[in-house]
Each structure stands twice: as structure tokens, then as C-alpha cells.
Design a protein around this motif. Structure first.
Motif, PDB file in Angstrom:
ATOM      1  N   LYS A   1       0.847  -1.176   0.000  1.00  0.00           N
ATOM      2  CA  LYS A   1       0.000   0.000   0.000  1.00  0.00           C
ATOM      3  C   LYS A   1       0.893   1.239   0.000  1.00  0.00           C
ATOM      4  N   LYS A   2       0.852   1.978  -1.094  1.00  0.00           N
ATOM      5  CA  LYS A   2       1.644   3.204  -1.214  1.00  0.00           C
ATOM      6  C   LYS A   2       0.701   4.377  -1.000  1.00  0.00           C
ATOM      7  N   ILE A   3       0.932   5.080   0.082  1.00  0.00           N
ATOM      8  CA  ILE A   3      -0.083   5.963   0.643  1.00  0.00           C
ATOM      9  C   ILE A   3       0.340   7.423   0.624  1.00  0.00           C
ATOM     10  N   ILE A   4      -0.616   8.277   0.266  1.00  0.00           N
ATOM     11  CA  ILE A   4      -0.488   9.723   0.448  1.00  0.00           C
ATOM     12  C   ILE A   4      -1.431  10.121   1.577  1.00  0.00           C
ATOM     13  N   VAL A   5      -0.950  10.946   2.478  1.00  0.00           N
ATOM     14  CA  VAL A   5      -1.786  11.460   3.568  1.00  0.00           C
ATOM     15  C   VAL A   5      -2.007  12.946   3.356  1.00  0.00           C
ATOM     16  N   THR A   6      -3.267  13.349   3.281  1.00  0.00           N
ATOM     17  CA  THR A   6      -3.602  14.777   3.247  1.00  0.00           C
ATOM     18  C   THR A   6      -4.022  15.203   4.648  1.00  0.00           C
ATOM     19  N   GLY A   7      -3.637  16.430   5.004  1.00  0.00           N
ATOM     20  CA  GLY A   7      -3.738  16.849   6.401  1.00  0.00           C
ATOM     21  C   GLY A   7      -2.612  16.221   7.196  1.00  0.00           C
ATOM     22  N   ALA A   8      -1.483  16.014   6.515  1.00  0.00           N
ATOM     23  CA  ALA A   8      -0.379  15.228   7.072  1.00  0.00           C
ATOM     24  C   ALA A   8       0.227  15.837   8.327  1.00  0.00           C
ATOM     25  N   ASN A   9       0.201  17.155   8.433  1.00  0.00           N
ATOM     26  CA  ASN A   9       0.854  17.804   9.574  1.00  0.00           C
ATOM     27  C   ASN A   9      -0.118  18.127  10.703  1.00  0.00           C
ATOM     28  N   GLY A  10      -1.389  17.718  10.545  1.00  0.00           N
ATOM     29  CA  GLY A  10      -2.345  17.848  11.636  1.00  0.00           C
ATOM     30  C   GLY A  10      -2.136  16.733  12.646  1.00  0.00           C
ATOM     31  N   LYS A  11      -2.820  16.829  13.760  1.00  0.00           N
ATOM     32  CA  LYS A  11      -2.616  15.836  14.822  1.00  0.00           C
ATOM     33  C   LYS A  11      -3.016  14.441  14.380  1.00  0.00           C
ATOM     34  N   MET A  12      -4.142  14.324  13.670  1.00  0.00           N
ATOM     35  CA  MET A  12      -4.551  13.008  13.175  1.00  0.00           C
ATOM     36  C   MET A  12      -3.642  12.545  12.052  1.00  0.00           C
TER      37      MET A  12
ATOM     38  N   VAL B   1       0.657  15.812   2.225  1.00  0.00           N
ATOM     39  CA  VAL B   1       0.100  17.074   1.735  1.00  0.00           C
ATOM     40  C   VAL B   1      -0.471  17.860   2.907  1.00  0.00           C
ATOM     41  N   ASP B   2      -0.069  19.128   2.979  1.00  0.00           N
ATOM     42  CA  ASP B   2      -0.568  20.011   4.035  1.00  0.00           C
ATOM     43  C   ASP B   2      -0.249  21.446   3.622  1.00  0.00           C
ATOM     44  N   VAL B   3      -0.839  22.396   4.337  1.00  0.00           N
ATOM     45  CA  VAL B   3      -0.561  23.805   4.046  1.00  0.00           C
ATOM     46  C   VAL B   3       0.518  24.362   4.956  1.00  0.00           C
ATOM     47  N   SER B   4       0.950  23.588   5.944  1.00  0.00           N
ATOM     48  CA  SER B   4       2.003  24.052   6.843  1.00  0.00           C
ATOM     49  C   SER B   4       3.264  23.220   6.673  1.00  0.00           C
ATOM     50  N   ASN B   5       4.413  23.840   6.957  1.00  0.00           N
ATOM     51  CA  ASN B   5       5.722  23.191   6.853  1.00  0.00           C
ATOM     52  C   ASN B   5       5.986  22.618   5.464  1.00  0.00           C
ATOM     53  N   VAL B   6       5.491  23.306   4.457  1.00  0.00           N
ATOM     54  CA  VAL B   6       5.697  22.856   3.074  1.00  0.00           C
ATOM     55  C   VAL B   6       7.189  22.806   2.768  1.00  0.00           C
TER      56      VAL B   6
END
Length: 264
Positions: free
Chosen positions: A2-13, A33-38
Motif C-alpha cells: 500500500k503506497k499511501i499519500i496522507v492529506t492533512g499530514a501535519n495535523g494531529k490526526m 500534503v498540508d498547508v504548513s511546513n511545506v
């Protein structure tokens, strides 16, 4: 694999999901993927010894650059539908844990999925204990037909009531008598009795220090029954997220609720 992308990656969940992925031999994080720490390496940020995965703010570009076959989305209602649409266009499977999915959103996802090969699992709650709480409440409604729901979450949660509370009300409603003689009530302060879904009052609490908690309180002649679940740490959701990723191979189309992919 399973090759996975996580969106909201830098959030707590999202961070907990990435930690969980790193612990599975057959899971690999290929995009974050996230809007912070890009531009930062999410693994380095989390102290995980794994190949670098830079945080991007562009899901479509991340999909083009990787060989991902699963998207795990833990964003929020403002962006989740766009993320699901992009994933479907790229024909990869999706696990959605983003908060705020409505019936209208669910219908749109099902429409987008018609004729597609994508598998989609959407769950308002990934904690196995919460799934059991909802199922127990559904059973209790056969015998006690007065009920209210109190859901309590951290003060950063933007939607109310929670998806879990709405799902619980829907399940209870399948067994609840609709013929109740209630007195006319006067709310001295508007909203004091909470909101209503399927004739069930739902009360939302938002406070720092909480994670995710819910009480279902039934009342009967000379007795009450309280069914409560508490997630005191976000790790409680990870077994359910892992299960959902693995169950993608076994389902067809769009599935709503983790209860539909586990043997109850």
C-alpha cells in the motif's frame, strides 16, 4: 504494498496516521500534503527513521510524482471534497476521516464513483470502541425509546454536532419508536435543548483538554442507561484506520461507516 499519500499530514490526526504507516511492513508513505511546513521532511519532523517525504501543498502534483494507490484524508470540510475528486480522477482508493462530511457530500461522492474503479471508505469515527458504542445504542433503542446524545470534543473541532453523533442518531432511529408524547417545552435560552436529528436531541461540547467522547443516555420508567465511549488519545483511531486501508481490497464502491467493514 500500500503506497499511501496522507492529506492533512501535519495535523494531529495526520501525524498519527503517518506514525502508524511507518510501523506496517506492507505500508509505505509516498506523499504528504498540508498547508504548513511545506518543503519539510514529514518523517524528520516526527522523528521517524524512514526515507524523506517532503510536505507538499498540491495533491494533484503529489499524485503525479508518486505511484500512490491509496489516499488517506484527514483534512476538514473545506477541502476534503476537492481532495476526493482529485483522487478519483487519478483512480486511486480513498479512506476519508475528515470531519464534517454531510449527506449531500456523501451523495456527491457516490455520484462521482459511478462507473469508476475506485474504492472509498468514509468513517465518522475510526475507534473500534466508538463503533461498538453506536451498535450497542442501536440495540438499546429497541427497548428504551427516550434518548439524548452528548458529544464532547476538543475546542479545535470546527463542526457540530460530530459525524459520530449524527451516525449514532441515524442508527438509533432505525429502532426508535416515533410515537412519543412529549410536552411542549420552552427554551429560555435558544439552543439550550441542543439540536435535533431524527427527533433525537444532540448536545455538543467543545473544550480544551478533550479529544473525542460521546454519551448516549436512555431514559425509562425508574431507570436510565448510559453508554459512553472515550478516546483519550488519538492513537485510539489508528487500528481502525489501518483496518480501513486493508479492507479497501474487499469492498465495492463507497462504504460509509467502519461498522460496514468489520464483523459485528
Amino acid at each position: 504494498m500500500k503506497k499511501i499519500i496522507v492529506t492533512g499530514a501535519n495535523g494531529k490526526m495526520g501525524q498519527e496516521v503517518i506514525r502508524m504507516i511507518s510501523e506496517q511492513e506492507d505500508f509505505e508513505l509516498v506523499g504528504a500534503v498540508d498547508v504548513s511546513n511545506v518543503g519539510d521532511d514529514i518523517h524528520q519532523l516526527l522523528g521517524i527513521d524512514a526515507p524523506a517525504v517532503e510536505i507538499s501543498d498540491d495533491l494533484a502534483l503529489t499524485l503525479e510524482k508518486t505511484d500512490a494507490n491509496v489516499l488517506v484524508d484527514f483534512t476538514n470540510v473545506t477541502v476534503v471534497m476537492d481532495n476526493v475528486k482529485v483522487a478519483m480522477e487519478k483512480e486511486i482508493d480513498v479512506v476519508v476521516g475528515a470531519t464534517g462530511i454531510t449527506e449531500v457530500d456523501l451523495d456527491r461522492i457516490k455520484e462521482m464513483n459511478q462507473g469508476a474503479t475506485n474504492k472509498v471508505i468514509i468513517a465518522p469515527n475510526f475507534a473500534i470502541g466508538a463503533i461498538l458504542m453506536m451498535q450497542f445504542a442501536k440495540q438499546a433503542a429497541k427497548f428504551m425509546d427516550h434518548v439524548e446524545i452528548i458529544e464532547l470534543h476538543h475546542d479545535r473541532k470546527i463542526d457540530a454536532p460530530s459525524g459520530t453523533a449524527i451516525k449514532t442518531a441515524e442508527l438509533i432511529g432505525e429502532n426508535l419508536s416515533k410515537d412519543k408524547n412529549e410536552i411542549e417545552q420552552i427554551e429560555k435560552i435558544s439552543g439550550a435543548r441542543g439540536g435535533e436529528h431524527d427527533n433525537i436531541h444532540i448536545h455538543s461540547v467543545r473544550l480544551p483538554g478533550l479529544v473525542a467522547h460521546q454519551e448516549v443516555i436512555f431514559g425509562g420508567l425508574g431507570q436510565t442507561l448510559t453508554i459512553r465511549h472515550d478516546s483519550i488519545n488519538r492513537k485510539s483511531f489508528m487500528p481502525g484506520v489501518e483496518l480501513a486501508i486493508r479492507k479497501l481490497e474487499e469492498i465495492e464502491g463507497v462504504v460509509y461507516g467502519l461498522d460496514n467493514v468489520i464483523d459485528l
